[in-house]
Design an enzyme around this catalytic site. Structure first.
Site, mmCIF file in Angstrom:
data_model
loop_
_atom_site.group_PDB
_atom_site.id
_atom_site.type_symbol
_atom_site.label_atom_id
_atom_site.label_comp_id
_atom_site.label_asym_id
_atom_site.label_seq_id
_atom_site.Cartn_x
_atom_site.Cartn_y
_atom_site.Cartn_z
ATOM 1 N N GLY A 1 58.286 8.327 30.757
ATOM 2 C CA GLY A 1 57.031 7.637 30.491
ATOM 3 C C GLY A 1 57.129 6.939 29.148
ATOM 4 O O GLY A 1 58.207 6.839 28.555
ATOM 5 N N SER A 2 56.016 6.498 28.637
ATOM 6 C CA SER A 2 56.027 5.728 27.395
ATOM 7 C C SER A 2 56.575 6.524 26.221
ATOM 8 O O SER A 2 57.274 5.982 25.351
ATOM 9 C CB SER A 2 54.610 5.255 27.078
ATOM 10 N N GLU B 1 58.891 8.655 26.112
ATOM 11 C CA GLU B 1 60.316 8.980 26.198
ATOM 12 C C GLU B 1 61.224 7.771 25.987
ATOM 13 O O GLU B 1 62.413 7.933 25.703
ATOM 14 C CB GLU B 1 60.652 9.572 27.576
ATOM 15 N N GLU C 1 58.887 13.995 39.198
ATOM 16 C CA GLU C 1 59.534 14.903 38.253
ATOM 17 C C GLU C 1 60.091 16.171 38.898
ATOM 18 O O GLU C 1 61.095 16.719 38.425
ATOM 19 C CB GLU C 1 58.559 15.267 37.133
ATOM 20 N N HIS D 1 58.279 13.282 31.187
ATOM 21 C CA HIS D 1 57.109 12.828 30.445
ATOM 22 C C HIS D 1 56.339 14.055 29.966
ATOM 23 O O HIS D 1 56.524 15.159 30.477
ATOM 24 C CB HIS D 1 56.254 11.944 31.345
ATOM 25 N N HIS E 1 59.896 41.257 49.866
ATOM 26 C CA HIS E 1 59.017 40.136 50.193
ATOM 27 C C HIS E 1 57.696 40.612 50.800
ATOM 28 O O HIS E 1 56.720 39.888 50.795
ATOM 29 C CB HIS E 1 59.730 39.185 51.166
ATOM 30 N N GLY F 1 62.192 30.857 46.479
ATOM 31 C CA GLY F 1 61.401 30.720 47.692
ATOM 32 C C GLY F 1 60.476 29.521 47.663
ATOM 33 O O GLY F 1 59.850 29.190 48.673
#
Length: 517
Positions: free
Chosen positions: A25-26, A28, A47, A70, A277, A394
């Site tokens: 984004g701006s 970075e 992302e 970002h 689980h 998972g």
């Protein structure tokens, strides 16, 4: 004078981190001013895709990968796959932009509040450096912590104006992190192995991360011990066509006790043996069974409900165990083979059996088809080291981009992404990166038109209907071609064989949609 950007790029080059995965984004963009010609930037269209690609690349290369996101919004999008990287124990250095320091007191647009806290608890270490000139040192520390066993992601928040600050060189330091087991602990474990009537070995993902494939085969043969795969293991650590291979442990308390019945000594290597689980009751292991666990993750050792533990590298520990004698034992009976498949219809088992027949054994399977995992265990045996990867968390949305990262890390191998249709839609944008980079991947979508895993669980809960889980309208051929990937559809075995042969023989990315009953 050199800038923070100059010294950071020099550090990354020295560390071998010249592939950067991102969606900037701006805040970075200044990082990439005068981007070095010997670096490559792999763009992901969301992302979470970025994080998944970096995870696959790091696992495939065995080195930490660099991710650039970002600020709050971008980091938030990536959190699902950051959680998976944490569970995968994947070494990642995640950087995210931050607004200029001078306007942080005014809560500016697109800034990150308490940036270093946001990705916790799914990072090993995080910071926003107190000064701009400290950024290279922070990235170096993030790399060192990420690579220290147990490996995992780290995070550095970097204000936009830091990149132009003057900085001094930050040469990389050599850090040795190999963990050797204590000889007396190995001797105690070896004595229990030797005294056992019917020992068993349980292998987890950490055994694969430590490269212990050959050592485990030798140890199993040394003791004539049957070898099980730990519940939900995300890597392969033993050949599934070996006479001593016993099968896969189920992630349930009662099931594990039942499956390991008859073994009076169990050695778990490289991961938790008691990963559950569903809720269970009763003992975690039979009363007359001893348990030892060896792996690099002290957390697994701490929460293991039974047994003794050694925190060490699996390959080195097993090599030491091989130096101790073993009694002469008869070979245990081989496991019962799965029932033969009928030739009619086209279920996921038919698809995976055909894939097993057509693929080369050294091709790499990256899997995210949860409802087909049982069929894969029965009909798609993994028989070579470092050829199977899946999500340890998972969480969905990891497999497709991880396959792209894996293909970039290992360009000479054929990567096969085995995906459910629901799983694929979590990160379908990853097809774009595969097309851009010509990644050598065969995407195989097992299309049943619904979230089959939820229907399976619904039956366990006595539910007659699971709402909102059908999507028959999805067309993966059009989705693939729209991203620049050639694709074919098959709804019977004859067409599927033709499509798979085409896909496996074609360099670059291709996709096969297998419509199953």
């Amino acid at each position: 004078m050199s800038t923070v950007r100059d010294e950071t790029m020099a550090l990354l080059r020295a560390l071998g981190m010249t592939t950067i995965f991102g969606n900037p984004g701006s805040t970075e963009l200044p990082m990439f001013r005068d981007f070095p010609a010997d670096f490559r930037y792999v763009m992901g269209l969301q992302e979470s895709v970025v994080l998944g690609m970096a995870d696959g690349y790091a696992q495939g290369s065995g080195r930490a990968a660099l991710v650039n996101l970002h600020s709050s919004a971008g980091t938030g999008h990536a959190l699902g796959n950051l959680f998976t990287a944490w569970k995968n124990q994947t070494p990642l250095v995640v950087t995210a932009g931050q607004q200029a320091r001078s306007i942080l007191p005014y809560e500016p647009f697109l800034y990150a509040e308490r940036a270093s806290e946001f990705p916790r608890p799914f990072v090993k270490w995080s910071c926003e450096p107190a000064r701009g000139e400290d950024v290279p040192a922070a990235i170096h520390r993030a790399w060192a912590v990420a690579m220290e066993p147990p490996c995992g992601p780290t995070f550095v928040s970097i204000p936009i104006d830091d990149w132009e600050r003057p900085a001094t060189p930050c040469p990389p330091r050599t850090i040795h992190t190999h963990r050797l087991p204590a000889p007396e602990a190995i001797a105690a474990c070896a004595a229990d192995l030797a005294a056992a009537r019917a020992p068993a070995i349980v292998v987890g993902a950490g055994a694969a991360r430590d490269g212990a494939w050959e050592e485990i085969i030798a140890l199993a043969q040394h003791h004539q011990a049957r070898v099980w795969v730990a519940p939900m293991s995300a890597r392969c650590a033993f050949p599934e066509n070996h006479p001593l291979f016993a099968g896969f442990l189920t992630a349930g308390r009662e099931a594990i006790v039942r499956q390991l019945a008859g073994h009076d000594m169990v050695l778990a290597l490289g991961g938790p043996m008691h990963l559950y689980h569903v809720e269970g009751h009763g003992p975690h292991i039979a009363d007359d069974t001893k348990v030892w666990m060896i792996g690099d993750n002290h957390v697994h050792a701490a929460w293991a409900p039974v047994g003794s533990a050694i925190v060490a590298q699996v390959d080195r520990a097993v090599a030491m165990l091989l130096n101790h004698p073993a009694p002469i034992r008869p070979a245990p009976p081989p496991r019962a083979l799965p029932a033969a498949l009928s030739d009619g219809g086209m279920r996921d088992a038919h698809v995976l059996r055909l894939l097993a027949a057509l693929r080369t054994p050294d091709s790499i399977i990256v899997e995210e088809a949860p409802s087909s995992r049982g069929a894969m265990h029965d009909h798609l045996p993994i028989i070579a080291p470092d050829t199977f990867y899946t999500t340890a968390s998972g969480g969905l949305g990891h497999g497709l981009p991880a396959a792209v990262g894996m293909a970039l890390a290992r360009p000479d191998a054929k990567v096969i992404a085995v995906l459910g249709d629901g799983s694929a839609m979590y990160a379908i944008q990853g097809l774009h990166a595969a097309a851009q980079w010509g990644a050598n991947i065969s995407f195989l979508i097992i299309k049943n038109g619904r979230y089959e895993a939820l229907h399976n669980f619904g039956r366990q809960f006595g539910m007659q209907q699971v709402v909102g889980t059908h999507f028959p309208e999805l067309d993966f051929v059009h989705l693939a071609t729209g991203h620049g990937v050639a694709a074919r559809r098959a709804s019977d075995l004859a067409r599927l064989e033709e499509a798979l042969r085409w896909s496996l023989a074609t360099p670059g990315p291709t996709l096969v949609e297998a419509v199953v009953d």
